[in-house]
Design a protein around this motif. Structure first.
Motif, short mmCIF file in Angstrom:
data_model
loop_
_atom_site.label_atom_id
_atom_site.label_comp_id
_atom_site.label_asym_id
_atom_site.label_seq_id
_atom_site.Cartn_x
_atom_site.Cartn_y
_atom_site.Cartn_z
N TRP A 1 -3.92 1.77 -9.69
CA TRP A 1 -3.53 0.62 -8.86
C TRP A 1 -4.40 0.54 -7.60
CZ3 TRP A 1 2.58 1.01 -8.66
CH2 TRP A 1 3.08 0.88 -9.97
N GLN A 2 -4.78 1.70 -7.09
CA GLN A 2 -5.54 1.76 -5.84
C GLN A 2 -6.95 1.20 -6.00
OE1 GLN A 2 -6.22 5.78 -4.29
NE2 GLN A 2 -5.41 5.13 -2.32
N CYS B 1 3.43 -5.32 -9.55
CA CYS B 1 2.79 -6.54 -9.06
C CYS B 1 2.93 -6.65 -7.55
CB CYS B 1 3.39 -7.76 -9.75
SG CYS B 1 2.87 -7.94 -11.46
N VAL C 1 -5.14 -4.70 -13.57
CA VAL C 1 -4.62 -3.38 -13.93
C VAL C 1 -4.06 -3.49 -15.35
CG1 VAL C 1 -2.79 -1.70 -13.54
CG2 VAL C 1 -4.12 -2.56 -11.62
N ILE D 1 -7.77 -1.56 -7.29
CA ILE D 1 -7.81 -3.01 -7.15
C ILE D 1 -8.30 -3.37 -5.75
CG2 ILE D 1 -6.40 -5.10 -7.06
CD1 ILE D 1 -6.75 -4.18 -9.86
N HIS E 1 -5.00 -11.52 -8.76
CA HIS E 1 -4.90 -10.19 -9.35
C HIS E 1 -3.91 -10.27 -10.52
CE1 HIS E 1 -6.03 -8.24 -5.21
NE2 HIS E 1 -7.02 -8.95 -5.75
N SER F 1 -0.08 -9.02 -7.04
CA SER F 1 -0.31 -9.88 -8.19
C SER F 1 0.84 -10.87 -8.34
CB SER F 1 -0.44 -9.05 -9.47
OG SER F 1 -0.44 -9.87 -10.62
N ILE G 1 1.94 1.95 -3.58
CA ILE G 1 0.84 2.57 -4.32
C ILE G 1 0.75 4.06 -3.98
CG2 ILE G 1 -1.67 2.66 -4.61
CD1 ILE G 1 -1.74 -0.36 -4.25
N ILE H 1 0.13 -4.24 -6.21
CA ILE H 1 -1.28 -4.67 -6.34
C ILE H 1 -1.49 -6.12 -5.89
CG2 ILE H 1 -1.63 -3.04 -8.23
CD1 ILE H 1 -1.66 -5.44 -10.15
N ASP I 1 0.82 -1.21 0.00
CA ASP I 1 0.00 0.00 0.00
C ASP I 1 0.86 1.26 0.00
OD1 ASP I 1 -2.30 -1.48 -0.05
OD2 ASP I 1 -2.66 -1.39 2.11
N GLN J 1 -8.68 -5.26 -2.35
CA GLN J 1 -7.77 -6.14 -1.62
C GLN J 1 -8.56 -7.06 -0.68
OE1 GLN J 1 -4.82 -6.31 -2.61
NE2 GLN J 1 -4.70 -4.41 -3.80
N ALA K 1 -10.62 -3.19 -13.18
CA ALA K 1 -10.13 -3.23 -11.80
C ALA K 1 -10.96 -4.17 -10.93
CB ALA K 1 -10.12 -1.84 -11.20
#
Length: 460
Positions: free
Chosen positions: A87-88, A133, A228, A90, A98, A138, A65, A136, A62, A92, A218
């Motif tokens: 990105w935000q 990655c 993303v 996505i 992801h 991923s 991001i 987010i 976080d 969580q 997203a």
């Protein structure tokens, strides 16, 4: 050709200022393109490669991001949407995989920055992918590359192999606990697949056509999971931000459009190529650095962001080339594809060729684009051939209006842009084709061989 000065930051350019070219340029992505084997991992690591990744992996996802968001980095694929904010979006803790998808399907007329970047410096993208990655959360990333560029495809595959061998991809990257696999996917070559949802359908093995939104990628993107989709240059810019800091990045460009970017200068210029400079530089300054228009000729019209953006004329030489400046002047910065045409170019001919491209590349999913681009081509061809009528000008304007904002995706808007802007600035030239029963321009004059020594001289 790529123009680069000494590696480092640059001051914000002022329109018509006296700053030297070295101060106006900001080579970061292109800093070592001219070095031997610039594409290798060894060369990349000699230039602080993967240092930004080490710093990012030491931060909570976080925080990464938030850091990218605070830097002000905006998407370099055309829309200029803030990268960190994307990105935000996505969600969580949803229990779903992801995905990160990199859009490397560069194919719009005049746009030519991502392919040279991948050819000369592919590891900047790979490092940016790992950072993104991590942010987010991923474990799978895809690079969707235009399949025709086989040399770039091979070079990208080799760069990914090098990254796996060095521990920058795969299991437990740099001991961080992050597992990441990167897949390079070669598309079949369709402009519509540059639209993010059509790209996702193509990745899934379906016909590349835009999806209805919402849901947005997203929330439900690749395989109906949070995804993303970012442009090559957007992701490749992240490592330098993480390594050198958000304040360093914000020291370049303008307040709302900070940082460096690649400007693709092409057309009737003495030295076309990639010019990496802070956002907010002007075409006049770029032409000064590129030797100006070819000798004996003057600028007639140009595009600030490729053929899908409304054209400008020589009255716009001092428009700041950032998102706000270009928007306020009536166009869009887009992909910063600066196509420059001199007075030997027929506007009707140029717009007709662009419209033929959009008609050919329309996926046919929606009626306004499928039918509208077809009829625009028929009318424009008649006008260029001297078989049109004055009423056709209002007709093509009306058809473009029925495409713009009514099509399923932005391809239709891109097809309408050159129609509106060319009629705004060059309506008399359209009328001349009709009343004179033909094109008053000699197409050969706009070619390089039409001016035997034009490419040897300089005329700013």
């Amino acid at each position: 050709m790529t123009v680069a000065a000494e590696h480092g930051g640059a001051s914000r350019p002022e329109a018509g200022g006296e700053a030297s070219p070295e101060k106006l340029l900001a080579p970061v992505l292109s800093a070592f393109w001219d070095q031997p084997e610039s594409w290798t991992l060894e060369t990349y690591r000699r230039h602080e490669g993967y240092e930004g990744l080490r710093k990012a992996l030491a931060m909570p996802p976080d925080d990464v991001i938030a850091y990218v968001k605070d830097s002000g980095l905006r998407g370099r694929g055309g829309a200029g949407f803030p990268t960190g904010m994307k990105w935000q979006f996505i969600p969580q803790g949803d229990g779903k995989p992801h995905y990160l998808v990199v859009n490397a399907d560069e194919s719009e007329p005049g746009t030519c920055k991502d392919i040279p970047l991948l050819f000369a410096n592919p590891h900047s993208l790979i490092e940016g992918i790992v950072i993104a990655c991590h942010a987010i959360r991923s474990h799978h990333a895809f690079i969707y590359l235009r399949g025709e560029v086989v040399p770039v495809l091979r070079r990208l595959h080799e760069a990914v192999r090098e990254a796996y061998a060095a521990g920058f991809l795969g299991k437990n990257i740099l001991g961080s606990g992050l597992d990441l696999d990167v897949i390079v996917h070669a598309g079949a070559g369709a402009y519509i697949c540059g639209e993010e949802t059509a790209l996702l359908d193509s990745l899934e093995g379906l016909r590349g056509q835009p999806r209805l939104r919402p849901p947005f990628p997203a929330v439900a993107g690749l395989y109906a999971c949070p995804t993303v989709v970012n442009n090559v240059e957007s992701i490749a810019s992240v490592p330098a931000i993480m390594n050198r800091g958000k304040d360093w990045f914000r020291s370049m460009g303008s307040e709302k459009s900070p940082g460096f970017t690649l400007y693709s200068l092409s057309g009737h210029v003495a030295r076309p190529g990639q010019y990496e400079a802070p956002l907010g530089i002007t075409l006049r300054q770029l032409l000064d650095m590129s030797g100006g228009m070819r000798r004996g000729h003057r600028l007639k019209f140009w595009t600030p962001g490729g053929s899908s953006t409304p054209m400008f004329t020589d009255e716009h030489l001092d428009v700041p080339l950032d998102y706000e400046g270009v928007g306020a002047a009536g166009s869009m910065l887009g992909t910063k594809a600066l196509q420059c045409f001199d007075e030997t170019t027929c506007v009707v001919r140029a717009v007709t060729r662009w419209t033929e491209f959009y008609a050919h590349e329309s996926c046919g999913k929606c009626t306004p684009c499928r039918e509208g681009t077809y009829w625009l081509v028929q009318l424009l061809r008649d006008i260029e051939a001297g078989k049109g009528e004055l009423g056709d000008l209002d007709k093509i304007d009306d058809i473009a209006d029925n495409i713009n904002g009514k099509s399923f995706c932005a391809l239709g808007d891109g097809a309408a842009s050159p129609i509106f802007s060319s009629l705004k600035y060059f309506r008399e030239e359209y009328e001349q084709h009709i009343t004179g029963k033909g094109c008053p321009f000699d197409p050969a004059k706009s070619t390089l061989w039409g001016d035997n020594d034009a490419h040897l001289g300089v005329n700013a």
